[in-house]
Design an enzyme around this catalytic site. Structure first.
Site, PDB file in Angstrom:
ATOM      1  N   ASN A 254      44.375  37.450  36.550  1.00 27.36           N
ATOM      2  CA  ASN A 254      43.793  37.870  37.594  1.00 27.36           C
ATOM      3  C   ASN A 254      44.952  38.567  38.667  1.00 27.36           C
ATOM      4  OD1 ASN A 254      42.370  39.213  39.976  1.00 27.36           O
ATOM      5  ND2 ASN A 254      40.937  37.455  40.020  1.00 27.36           N
ATOM      6  N   THR A 255      45.381  37.757  39.355  1.00 25.75           N
ATOM      7  CA  THR A 255      46.399  37.935  40.338  1.00 25.75           C
ATOM      8  C   THR A 255      47.622  38.843  39.879  1.00 25.75           C
ATOM      9  OG1 THR A 255      46.044  35.826  41.454  1.00 25.75           O
ATOM     10  CG2 THR A 255      48.081  36.917  41.946  1.00 25.75           C
TER      11      THR A 255
ATOM     12  N   ALA B  14      44.970  30.656  35.093  1.00 23.05           N
ATOM     13  CA  ALA B  14      45.875  30.518  36.240  1.00 23.05           C
ATOM     14  C   ALA B  14      47.362  30.303  35.960  1.00 23.05           C
ATOM     15  CB  ALA B  14      45.249  29.294  36.697  1.00 23.05           C
ATOM     16  N   GLY B  15      47.943  30.829  36.817  1.00 25.32           N
ATOM     17  CA  GLY B  15      49.591  30.777  36.835  1.00 25.32           C
ATOM     18  C   GLY B  15      50.311  31.688  36.107  1.00 25.32           C
TER      19      GLY B  15
ATOM     20  N   GLY C  51      47.215  31.693  41.164  1.00 18.07           N
ATOM     21  CA  GLY C  51      48.076  32.522  42.198  1.00 18.07           C
ATOM     22  C   GLY C  51      49.437  32.487  42.193  1.00 18.07           C
TER      23      GLY C  51
ATOM     24  N   LYS D 121      31.790  30.397  34.115  1.00 16.25           N
ATOM     25  CA  LYS D 121      33.083  29.879  34.319  1.00 16.25           C
ATOM     26  C   LYS D 121      33.000  28.726  35.466  1.00 16.25           C
ATOM     27  CE  LYS D 121      37.991  30.438  35.590  1.00 16.25           C
ATOM     28  NZ  LYS D 121      38.914  31.148  36.479  1.00 16.25           N
TER      29      LYS D 121
END
Lengths: 257, 257, 257, 257
Positions: free
Chosen positions: B206-207, B184-185, B158, B97
């Site tokens: 992830n987050t 992301a987001g 994040g 990635k």
């Protein structure tokens, strides 16, 4: 286990469904079974109350389903109360989804007639779930007259636009002492999940399942999304942040360069 | 069956996950297993490449997981290529990635360095999945140099803000010949479902899992939501409408009045 | 007084305008005069460079207007540089709006070719204002190679959708050391005012004026809205609040009851 | 000329304003004069009805201003009617902004009490402008009992969040036969312009002017933005498009290459 209780009934599924707009009653039955829904709203009109072999009802005879007759078509409190009485007699349930929408174009509910009808229905022993605008004060007043739940709209019926009333649903959920069921406007599973993440107790979906390319697959997808949204609510969602924060550290291996 | 293929691998789960920010490696392992994720990104930094007993890697030794090392921390194409080489050696995979974000505050990716690094990595035999802004032209160029997928962002890393780049993701999905992974987001299961409904091939989260109150329950919720969103996409979602249309008929029983 | 300075020029109006899509050159002239715009972009194609009596140019011969030739139509850096050179010769200005969009459907700009062209144009003495995606890292890189301003898009050209890139424009405005001009997607005066309220230094509007029912009135409305938005930015806008707070006191006269 | 008529009064300005939250009465006066507002709402509480030298009123003695006393603080129809009677006596006007909000946290209006109070007030000869949720059916009912205008909210009072009720304001504007004044939630000039572009007849702004860093400049900015939004509405705004369309031609000079 996480169950929803409304009045005297306990539900494992937080997806309520409707029976309109399906291409056939078979398709309706299969889609609703696939959705896992345990509360199904049905318009009195659809039901031939004098015919015990009525086709719609025949397709809803599953242990899985509780029937929630609605007063769709009523334009006044008086008409709605009459419809509820007919439904009680015909379907043998005192549960009723109270809907009063005088406007034929956008089908927005009437707050005044709805409150009046709710009060009368409660007196007559109905379990009343009113469909209303996402109006926090009206929700409190309906709760005060004894409604078993409130059903604020996300967007106009059949619009599939999602949670356009988000800012007001948040207030309603925060303030309500009875279950909050987001009804109308939910057009896709992500909308349903969003409502559940906010803390809604359930959602009602009809059009988005009925008119999908594959209603059975869509019913199942809604069932999953509602579970996912509820689970996320219980698992505590992190709040949005203004500044980013990396999941991965920024420095690190570069020291090896 | 509906499977996702990227390069030489086939995936049953369309939820990709990350390993940062978890309170412990045990919690990470349990959450990722619960999510059903089959592709897990890991920052080189987290891994002690000289230690075969490394704790992060030990917790990712499940048949379920494929590792996707990322170049997080790289600020230039050169650094990213170096990181990818280290990762290939250490982890025995040529998947990478590609992440290059020079800005420490918002961690937005660098389009120029990313394209340059992607081109070089493809030449060196890597399977490259670049993390980038939701820039339709850049996505096409990355596809042209041989990337195996593109990973446009939904919002800053994040931030948990959801699909802020919606209008551009739609264009990217329409135009791309390689899988589109929204990265992301994504802050909640409804965001993930939304991305899938639009037609994204997968999402990376992830987050939102790592910092949830209950990461294991949240991981599972994301897994369900991604399935629901994908199923809804395949079942064809009805379009939003301006005018309402009742699921239930407006007239009807009232004739009996 | 609050003026905008770009390179060697000072502007009283922060509304930049375009010349495409008007029904006639007279209408264009009247609308642009009414808008108060002092910087007008013109495509080389529209201008007959060999004809000093060219009709478009004749209609732009006002002291009010500075011309900003654009490279619309260019698909590569090389084509854009060539177009800029032609424009400099034909129009006697070294200002250039750098546009490179290889995709004929959505006209999204190419970040790689744009940076390359910008670098070359700056070397050749041009005052370069590049039209780009709302990509914060790309904006910084364009600033670093010497661009006089950056022109991130709000939404696809001609879409009239408004500030769909809001979250990224905020980052760009926060980080930029050169003026930020929001270009593309602005469909109504409220969109233009919104961009100015965020702290953008100027906006560029074309389609929304040109295709309005009354372009002259619309041009004037945009001029006012840009002034209003700029003034509001300078007067410091209060932040959104979660809880309501009454402008009027809640108790009071009721004590007299 | 484009003027707004409500009951027996004609307005050149479509910006209505409030008097709460200003740091001083001088600042209030200056900001409201700068805004061009011709209708100013004032809470009875603010006014010392027994004192002809009352300071708030003294600052509102401009030919520019018409006073619109409001019933803020009333929690029931009875209290609101009483407040209106007091105001008529004290201020010599039969105009009244009807506000009933029982909830002290979000100050959402009560639809039932509001309709009841409106009916009574109209009977008593008041010119009634009710502040309400953006509820299309309620708006029609208020119109039917004789209200001179309706004032649906954009977002909770003092929240500055803008037009969160957009989808419902559009329906209200389409259906209303009396002027529609968007009240509450308008936090910046772009929000005000947006309401006017939709076709609202006027907006009411208080908090956003009163708590701005520079209320006088902000008042002026709102005045301009309302004019711009109204002008844009009259000049016919082009609709958003899905596909982009270049303002400038795509091919052209490149043939010369």
């Amino acid at each position: 286990m996480d169950q929803l209780v409304i009045a005297d009934k306990t539900f494992n599924s937080r997806l309520f469904t409707g029976t309109g707009k399906f291409k056939s009653n078979e398709l309706m039955e299969n889609a609703l079974v696939a959705s896992g829904s345990e509360l199904v709203t049905v318009a009195l009109k659809r039901v031939d109350v004098d015919n015990p072999e009525d086709d719609v009802l025949a397709h809803l005879k599953h242990d899985q389903f509780n029937l929630l007759p609605n007063t769709s078509g009523a334009r006044t409190a008086k008409e709605a109360v009459f419809a509820a009485q007919l439904a009680r007699e015909a379907l043998g349930t005192n549960w009723v989804k109270l809907e009063i929408h005088p406007d034929p174009k956008y089908l927005m509910p009437d707050p005044i007639e709805t409150l009046q009808a709710a009060e009368e229905m409660v007196k007559q022993g109905f379990i009343v779930l009113p469909y209303i605008h996402a109006d926090p004060v009206l929700c409190k007043r309906l709760e005060e007259v004894g409604c078993a739940a409130v059903m604020p709209l996300g967007a106009p019926i059949g619009s599939n636009k999602g949670l356009k009333t988000l800012d007001f649903l948040e207030i309603i959920i925060e303030q309500s002492n009875v279950p909050v069921v987001v009804d109308a406007g939910i057009g896709s599973p992500s909308h349903a999940a969003h409502a559940m993440e906010l803390g809604a107790d359930a959602v009602l979906v009809n059009t988005a399942i009925a008119v999908a390319g594959d209603p059975v697959a869509m019913g199942k997808a809604f069932g999953q999304a509602v579970e996912a949204g509820r689970a996320a609510h219980l698992a505590q969602i992190a709040q949005p942040r203004v500044t980013a924060e990396a999941s991965s550290p920024l420095t690190g291996f570069l020291n090896q360069l």
